[in-house]
Design an enzyme around this catalytic site. Structure first.
Site, PDB file in Angstrom:
ATOM      1  N   HIS A  65       0.799  -1.225   0.000  1.00  0.00           N
ATOM      2  CA  HIS A  65       0.000   0.000   0.000  1.00  0.00           C
ATOM      3  C   HIS A  65       0.829   1.271   0.000  1.00  0.00           C
ATOM      4  O   HIS A  65       0.297   2.358  -0.195  1.00  0.00           O
ATOM      5  CB  HIS A  65      -0.946   0.020   1.208  1.00  0.00           C
TER       6      HIS A  65
HETATM    7  C1  UD1 Z   1      -1.971   6.528   4.983  1.00  0.00           C
HETATM    8  C2  UD1 Z   1      -0.650   7.004   5.577  1.00  0.00           C
HETATM    9  C3  UD1 Z   1       0.338   5.845   5.655  1.00  0.00           C
HETATM   10  C4  UD1 Z   1      -0.267   4.649   6.393  1.00  0.00           C
HETATM   11  C5  UD1 Z   1      -1.598   4.295   5.736  1.00  0.00           C
HETATM   12  C6  UD1 Z   1      -2.278   3.156   6.459  1.00  0.00           C
HETATM   13  C7  UD1 Z   1      -0.188   9.356   5.035  1.00  0.00           C
HETATM   14  C8  UD1 Z   1       0.659  10.274   4.266  1.00  0.00           C
HETATM   15  N1  UD1 Z   1      -0.043   8.051   4.776  1.00  0.00           N
HETATM   16  O1  UD1 Z   1      -1.714   6.130   3.650  1.00  0.00           O
HETATM   17  O2  UD1 Z   1       1.475   6.270   6.371  1.00  0.00           O
HETATM   18  O3  UD1 Z   1       0.615   3.564   6.339  1.00  0.00           O
HETATM   19  O4  UD1 Z   1      -2.461   5.451   5.752  1.00  0.00           O
HETATM   20  O5  UD1 Z   1      -3.276   2.586   5.663  1.00  0.00           O
HETATM   21  O6  UD1 Z   1      -0.942   9.802   5.871  1.00  0.00           O
HETATM   22  N2  UD1 Z   1      -8.785   5.646  -0.014  1.00  0.00           N
HETATM   23  C9  UD1 Z   1     -10.046   5.121  -0.129  1.00  0.00           C
HETATM   24  N3  UD1 Z   1     -10.754   4.904   1.011  1.00  0.00           N
HETATM   25  C10 UD1 Z   1     -10.272   5.192   2.247  1.00  0.00           C
HETATM   26  C11 UD1 Z   1      -8.996   5.761   2.348  1.00  0.00           C
HETATM   27  C12 UD1 Z   1      -8.258   5.970   1.211  1.00  0.00           C
HETATM   28  O7  UD1 Z   1     -10.530   4.846  -1.218  1.00  0.00           O
HETATM   29  O8  UD1 Z   1     -10.978   4.946   3.239  1.00  0.00           O
HETATM   30  C13 UD1 Z   1      -7.961   5.796  -1.240  1.00  0.00           C
HETATM   31  C14 UD1 Z   1      -8.085   7.112  -1.942  1.00  0.00           C
HETATM   32  O9  UD1 Z   1      -8.005   6.882  -3.305  1.00  0.00           O
HETATM   33  C15 UD1 Z   1      -6.827   7.841  -1.496  1.00  0.00           C
HETATM   34  C16 UD1 Z   1      -5.826   6.711  -1.331  1.00  0.00           C
HETATM   35  O10 UD1 Z   1      -6.597   5.598  -0.899  1.00  0.00           O
HETATM   36  O11 UD1 Z   1      -6.443   8.800  -2.400  1.00  0.00           O
HETATM   37  C17 UD1 Z   1      -4.739   7.004  -0.342  1.00  0.00           C
HETATM   38  O12 UD1 Z   1      -5.277   7.343   0.930  1.00  0.00           O
HETATM   39  P1  UD1 Z   1      -4.462   8.337   1.928  1.00  0.00           P
HETATM   40  O13 UD1 Z   1      -5.275   8.649   3.109  1.00  0.00           O
HETATM   41  O14 UD1 Z   1      -3.916   9.465   1.156  1.00  0.00           O
HETATM   42  O15 UD1 Z   1      -3.201   7.551   2.382  1.00  0.00           O
HETATM   43  P2  UD1 Z   1      -2.878   6.013   2.570  1.00  0.00           P
HETATM   44  O16 UD1 Z   1      -2.285   5.542   1.308  1.00  0.00           O
HETATM   45  O17 UD1 Z   1      -4.008   5.240   3.138  1.00  0.00           O
END
Ligand code: UD1
Length: 361
Positions: free
Chosen positions: A209
């Site tokens: 991830h």
């Molecule tokens: C975040 C943390 C990372 C941690 C991870 C745990 C930051 C910079 N990164 O990364 O350190 O290891 O959480 O999981 O804060 N999305 C969904 N549904 C959700 C959440 C996210 O669809 O409930 C998708 C969206 O397309 C989003 C992408 O996942 O753009 C990334 O989500 P984001 O919150 O930016 O960071 P993580 O990759 O989850």
């Protein structure tokens, strides 16, 4: 004791719900008033609510609903929302966890209001500023008042940055949680394996991830090729898919690798302990592999949890197809690593809450 003291807990991403579950319960038991703030960084049922349902977490008093966005915008929304809550609630301390954008936003909003900040999981470093998590960790540690370091290495890392005041070697709260449910795993095993159609020790559990792997085409291709070849060789590969990788999953991948929804905490532990090996880029999962006595390949060139490497149960394979295949095909005997030696004896949350109470009184 402590009932006139108010703390605000700020979380937003999956690993933080897991970590907060150990502390929140104790804070409340000790009579502290806790205001629980969910930034809304994670919002899918499997990334958020499922942990509130399964881990005795309080219903959030506030959910900022920030959702996904580019870093600056996401963090800015959080800052604005958290600041308003802190001004309204007037707590005596803010508690943040780990290294996500929610961590940084919570710590920054609180410290600008001159509120003391307690950072749980302080002092971890990858020494790679390309990672958003590294920026979040460094900045949060430098504006925190109480720094709860899970390992000796973390304490040492803080010292190198001249952070010495307010540092406590607390042990790891994820280790506390694991030790508290460890005895449950055996009774759940059969049911969980059946649910996913898996057989004990006949599958690899993989997760990917991190942005450094999912947003880099070459690394993503190498990792997926490695996992696909393993599957073609007849060993099942199971991949609970973080939402970040959904759009990257082609028909070809889905045909070879068993893709499932993100898992709740207990099921994750069952699958880790029942798998032949864990293959992951997650910090939490590599530790949990060792807690469960399962060998683990880390899809990175470094780890913040360097103790795991000395345990001999974790190997860095980066995005090397050759390394993934060669380690995955070796037979690895189970080793029961003395996790207490590195991560504490299951009383880290108690230590943390007692230190917070002492500070507030
Ligand atoms: C975040 C943390 C990372 C941690 C991870 C745990 C930051 C910079 N990164 O990364 O350190 O290891 O959480 O999981 O804060 N999305 C969904 N549904 C959700 C959440 C996210 O669809 O409930 C998708 C969206 O397309 C989003 C992408 O996942 O753009 C990334 O989500 P984001 O919150 O930016 O960071 P993580 O990759 O989850």
């Amino acid at each position: 004791m402590g009932s006139n003291r108010k703390v605000v807990t700020i979380v937003g991403a999956r690993p933080q719900f897991i970590k907060a579950s150990t502390i929140s319960l104790l804070l409340r038991k000790k009579g502290l008033q806790e205001i629980f703030v969910h930034t809304g960084q994670h919002y899918d049922y499997e990334m958020s609510q499922i942990f509130f349902d399964g881990l005795n977490l309080p219903k959030p008093d506030y959910n900022l609903g920030v959702g996904s966005d580019i870093h600056g915008k996401q963090t800015a929304f959080m800052l604005q929302g958290i600041e308003e809550i802190l001004i309204k609630e007037k707590p005596h301390l803010a508690i943040v966890y780990g290294d996500t954008n929610s961590t940084l936003a919570g710590a920054l909003a609180a410290s600008k209001l001159r509120l003391p900040v307690a950072h749980i999981e302080a002092g971890l470093r990858s020494y790679d500023r390309n990672m958003p998590e590294e920026i979040n960790r460094v900045l949060t540690d430098h504006i925190s008042t109480l720094l709860f370091a899970p390992t000796k290495t973390a304490v040492h890392n803080l010292k190198r940055e001249n952070i010495k005041r307010g540092v406590y070697l607390s042990g790891d709260v994820m280790c506390d949680l694991f030790l508290s449910i460890k005895d449950l795993l055996q009774s759940r095993r059969k049911q969980v394996l059946e649910r996913y159609g898996l057989k004990e020790k006949k599958f690899f559990l993989a997760t990917v991830h991190r942005a450094e792997n999912t947003d880099n085409q070459k690394r993503w291709k190498n990792i997926i090729d490695g996992l696909t070849i393993l599957a073609e060789k007849g060993m099942q590969v199971v991949l609970p898919a973080h939402p970040r990788i959904r759009k990257l999953l082609t028909k070809k991948i889905i045909g070879k690798i068993k893709i499932i929804d993100p898992l709740p905490y207990l099921e994750t532990q069952v699958l880790i302990s029942s798998s032949k090996m864990v293959i992951t880029d997650s910090g939490g999962l590599q530790k949990e592999a060792v807690f469960n006595g399962t060998f683990c390949l880390v899809l990175r060139d470094r780890t913040e949890w360097t103790e795991l490497l000395s345990s001999g149960q974790v190997v860095l394979v980066d995005d090397s197809i050759e390394k993934i295949l060669s380690y995955a095909q070796k037979s690895n005997s189970r080793k029961n690593v003395k996790i207490e030696k590195y991560f504490g004896n299951g009383k880290s949350s108690k230590k943390i809450v007692n230190t917070i109470l002492k500070y507030l009184n």
